[in-house]
Design a protein around this motif. Sequence first.
Motif, PDB file in Angstrom:
ATOM      1  N   ARG A 138       1.410  -0.693   0.357  1.00  0.00           N
ATOM      2  CA  ARG A 138      -0.064   0.310   0.013  1.00  0.00           C
ATOM      3  C   ARG A 138       0.718   1.804  -0.074  1.00  0.00           C
ATOM      4  NH1 ARG A 138      -3.939  -1.026   5.570  1.00  0.00           N
ATOM      5  NH2 ARG A 138      -4.653   1.097   3.961  1.00  0.00           N
ATOM      6  N   LEU A 139       1.909   1.053  -0.598  1.00  0.00           N
ATOM      7  CA  LEU A 139       3.006   2.240  -0.343  1.00  0.00           C
ATOM      8  C   LEU A 139       3.318   1.954  -1.926  1.00  0.00           C
ATOM      9  CD1 LEU A 139       4.331   2.651   3.230  1.00  0.00           C
ATOM     10  CD2 LEU A 139       3.105   4.311   2.321  1.00  0.00           C
ATOM     11  N   LEU A 159      23.361   1.457   2.618  1.00  0.00           N
ATOM     12  CA  LEU A 159      23.138   1.743   1.183  1.00  0.00           C
ATOM     13  C   LEU A 159      21.498   1.990   0.331  1.00  0.00           C
ATOM     14  CD1 LEU A 159      24.697   1.991  -1.506  1.00  0.00           C
ATOM     15  CD2 LEU A 159      24.014  -0.814  -1.346  1.00  0.00           C
ATOM     16  N   ALA A 160      20.241   1.190   0.994  1.00  0.00           N
ATOM     17  CA  ALA A 160      19.590   1.926   0.552  1.00  0.00           C
ATOM     18  C   ALA A 160      18.912   3.111   0.891  1.00  0.00           C
ATOM     19  CB  ALA A 160      18.627   0.536   1.260  1.00  0.00           C
ATOM     20  N   LEU A 161      18.613   3.421   1.882  1.00  0.00           N
ATOM     21  CA  LEU A 161      18.324   4.502   2.826  1.00  0.00           C
ATOM     22  C   LEU A 161      18.942   5.687   2.267  1.00  0.00           C
ATOM     23  CD1 LEU A 161      18.524   4.871   6.332  1.00  0.00           C
ATOM     24  CD2 LEU A 161      15.969   5.385   5.195  1.00  0.00           C
ATOM     25  N   ARG A 162      20.054   5.625   1.107  1.00  0.00           N
ATOM     26  CA  ARG A 162      20.871   6.978   0.964  1.00  0.00           C
ATOM     27  C   ARG A 162      20.807   6.902  -1.194  1.00  0.00           C
ATOM     28  NH1 ARG A 162      25.658   5.626  -0.588  1.00  0.00           N
ATOM     29  NH2 ARG A 162      26.438   4.651   1.366  1.00  0.00           N
ATOM     30  N   GLU A 163      20.337   5.499  -1.787  1.00  0.00           N
ATOM     31  CA  GLU A 163      20.674   5.381  -3.010  1.00  0.00           C
ATOM     32  C   GLU A 163      19.464   4.790  -3.567  1.00  0.00           C
ATOM     33  OE1 GLU A 163      23.264   6.154  -4.620  1.00  0.00           O
ATOM     34  OE2 GLU A 163      24.462   5.851  -3.683  1.00  0.00           O
ATOM     35  N   HIS A 164      17.657   4.141  -2.385  1.00  0.00           N
ATOM     36  CA  HIS A 164      16.996   4.007  -3.517  1.00  0.00           C
ATOM     37  C   HIS A 164      16.016   5.313  -3.632  1.00  0.00           C
ATOM     38  CE1 HIS A 164      12.996   1.459  -4.197  1.00  0.00           C
ATOM     39  NE2 HIS A 164      12.489   2.229  -2.925  1.00  0.00           N
ATOM     40  N   THR A 165      15.347   5.050  -5.248  1.00  0.00           N
ATOM     41  CA  THR A 165      14.671   6.163  -5.085  1.00  0.00           C
ATOM     42  C   THR A 165      12.738   6.551  -5.144  1.00  0.00           C
ATOM     43  OG1 THR A 165      15.055   6.049  -7.489  1.00  0.00           O
ATOM     44  CG2 THR A 165      16.663   7.560  -6.856  1.00  0.00           C
ATOM     45  N   GLY A 166      12.531   5.355  -5.038  1.00  0.00           N
ATOM     46  CA  GLY A 166      11.737   4.888  -4.540  1.00  0.00           C
ATOM     47  C   GLY A 166      10.592   5.143  -3.155  1.00  0.00           C
ATOM     48  N   GLY A 167       9.585   4.487  -2.586  1.00  0.00           N
ATOM     49  CA  GLY A 167       9.060   4.837  -0.825  1.00  0.00           C
ATOM     50  C   GLY A 167      10.340   4.157  -0.603  1.00  0.00           C
ATOM     51  N   VAL A 191      -3.858  -6.797  10.830  1.00  0.00           N
ATOM     52  CA  VAL A 191      -2.777  -6.625   9.821  1.00  0.00           C
ATOM     53  C   VAL A 191      -2.873  -5.118   9.353  1.00  0.00           C
ATOM     54  CG1 VAL A 191      -0.511  -7.281   7.645  1.00  0.00           C
ATOM     55  CG2 VAL A 191      -2.484  -8.767   9.867  1.00  0.00           C
ATOM     56  N   PRO A 192      -4.024  -4.464   8.495  1.00  0.00           N
ATOM     57  CA  PRO A 192      -3.686  -3.612   8.031  1.00  0.00           C
ATOM     58  C   PRO A 192      -4.337  -2.609   8.762  1.00  0.00           C
ATOM     59  CG  PRO A 192      -5.412  -5.168   6.816  1.00  0.00           C
ATOM     60  CD  PRO A 192      -5.043  -6.065   8.106  1.00  0.00           C
ATOM     61  N   GLN A 193      -5.042  -2.729   9.851  1.00  0.00           N
ATOM     62  CA  GLN A 193      -5.394  -1.054  10.901  1.00  0.00           C
ATOM     63  C   GLN A 193      -3.384  -0.896  11.815  1.00  0.00           C
ATOM     64  OE1 GLN A 193      -8.133  -3.691  13.043  1.00  0.00           O
ATOM     65  NE2 GLN A 193      -9.928  -2.532  12.487  1.00  0.00           N
ATOM     66  N   VAL A 194      -3.120  -2.679  11.930  1.00  0.00           N
ATOM     67  CA  VAL A 194      -1.069  -2.190  12.275  1.00  0.00           C
ATOM     68  C   VAL A 194      -0.647  -1.013  11.542  1.00  0.00           C
ATOM     69  CG1 VAL A 194       0.450  -3.194  13.010  1.00  0.00           C
ATOM     70  CG2 VAL A 194      -1.554  -4.101  14.193  1.00  0.00           C
ATOM     71  N   ALA A 195      -0.950  -1.466   9.824  1.00  0.00           N
ATOM     72  CA  ALA A 195       0.228  -1.171   8.965  1.00  0.00           C
ATOM     73  C   ALA A 195      -0.956   0.432   9.156  1.00  0.00           C
ATOM     74  CB  ALA A 195      -0.390  -1.537   7.783  1.00  0.00           C
ATOM     75  N   ASP A 196      -1.835   0.648   9.437  1.00  0.00           N
ATOM     76  CA  ASP A 196      -2.365   2.216   9.030  1.00  0.00           C
ATOM     77  C   ASP A 196      -1.364   3.094  10.188  1.00  0.00           C
ATOM     78  OD1 ASP A 196      -4.233   1.528   7.383  1.00  0.00           O
ATOM     79  OD2 ASP A 196      -5.686   1.309   8.224  1.00  0.00           O
ATOM     80  N   GLU A 197      -1.725   2.735  11.386  1.00  0.00           N
ATOM     81  CA  GLU A 197      -1.073   2.678  12.314  1.00  0.00           C
ATOM     82  C   GLU A 197       0.401   3.222  12.797  1.00  0.00           C
ATOM     83  OE1 GLU A 197      -0.931   5.143  16.622  1.00  0.00           O
ATOM     84  OE2 GLU A 197      -2.577   4.384  14.573  1.00  0.00           O
ATOM     85  N   VAL A 198       1.370   2.537  11.646  1.00  0.00           N
ATOM     86  CA  VAL A 198       2.671   2.619  11.246  1.00  0.00           C
ATOM     87  C   VAL A 198       2.242   4.253  10.694  1.00  0.00           C
ATOM     88  CG1 VAL A 198       4.707   1.872  10.749  1.00  0.00           C
ATOM     89  CG2 VAL A 198       3.494   0.679  11.260  1.00  0.00           C
ATOM     90  N   ALA A 199       1.393   3.681   9.266  1.00  0.00           N
ATOM     91  CA  ALA A 199       1.763   4.731   8.111  1.00  0.00           C
ATOM     92  C   ALA A 199       1.459   6.201   9.127  1.00  0.00           C
ATOM     93  CB  ALA A 199       0.939   4.806   7.327  1.00  0.00           C
ATOM     94  N   ARG A 200       0.185   5.996  10.076  1.00  0.00           N
ATOM     95  CA  ARG A 200      -0.109   7.251  10.851  1.00  0.00           C
ATOM     96  C   ARG A 200       1.285   7.948  10.930  1.00  0.00           C
ATOM     97  NH1 ARG A 200      -0.995   8.892  15.417  1.00  0.00           N
ATOM     98  NH2 ARG A 200      -1.120   7.546  16.038  1.00  0.00           N
ATOM     99  N   GLY A 243       3.871  10.118   8.956  1.00  0.00           N
ATOM    100  CA  GLY A 243       3.161  11.408   8.353  1.00  0.00           C
ATOM    101  C   GLY A 243       3.430   9.954   6.847  1.00  0.00           C
ATOM    102  N   LEU A 244       2.999   9.186   6.648  1.00  0.00           N
ATOM    103  CA  LEU A 244       2.795   8.741   4.929  1.00  0.00           C
ATOM    104  C   LEU A 244       1.308   8.186   4.925  1.00  0.00           C
ATOM    105  CD1 LEU A 244       5.343   5.868   5.311  1.00  0.00           C
ATOM    106  CD2 LEU A 244       5.919   8.207   4.518  1.00  0.00           C
ATOM    107  N   ARG A 245       1.183   8.295   3.629  1.00  0.00           N
ATOM    108  CA  ARG A 245      -0.607   7.745   3.001  1.00  0.00           C
ATOM    109  C   ARG A 245      -0.634   6.736   2.556  1.00  0.00           C
ATOM    110  NH1 ARG A 245      -4.356  10.966   2.387  1.00  0.00           N
ATOM    111  NH2 ARG A 245      -3.451  13.912   2.560  1.00  0.00           N
TER     112      ARG A 245
END
Length: 204
Positions: free
Chosen positions: A24-25, A68-76, A164-173, A176-178
């Motif tokens: 969902r991201l 490396l992933a944080l520095r070079e990954h350009t997606g989400g 599980v979707p509700q846990v993901a919702d809480e992590v994203a909220r 600050g992710l949509r």
Amino acid sequence: MTLLWINGPFGGGKTQTAHELRRRLPGSVVCDPEHVGFGLHRTLPPALRGDFQDLAAWRHGVHEVLDLALREHTGGPVIVPMTLVEPAYFEEVVGRLREAHGADRVRHFALLAERETVLKRLTERGLGRGLKRESFAVARLDLCLERLGGPEFAHHIRTDRLTVPQVADEVARTAGLRLVPNTDGAARHRLRRLRVGLAHLRFD
């Protein structure tokens, strides 16, 4: 780029939550540090295969690849499902990433639940063998719950009554992710969880 470290006891829902977030991201990736540990184990004689987190090579390697992933990954976001309860190891990996990239970009979440809830989940994923197949997870459960309840392992999310979707919702909220809206019905949700569980079975 944001890193979401999903911590919790074995059987606490880390992997399911991580893959729900990835679904969902858009553009996000799951980077699983267990694979580094499995690789190290396979280079060692069986008699020397203890907890791979005790190997400095694992801690250094995980830090290096996530940096490396944080520095070079350009997606989400980069999503990391991993149980890590030793404070010194946590600081060595997550702490160093926060120092380099900032606490606002390296977010940590501990998925907690009552002991009985986690044991029920472990039984369900035991492929008919129940807790016997999950003996390592059961042996570590009390330590995991005790350690992860400490303030250094915040942000805490209680998952006993969450899907599980509700846990993901809480992590994203919290981060600050949509998320893309969850349109799964009950049957599709069960099938999705089954697929994720089967894809992460270990036989060694």
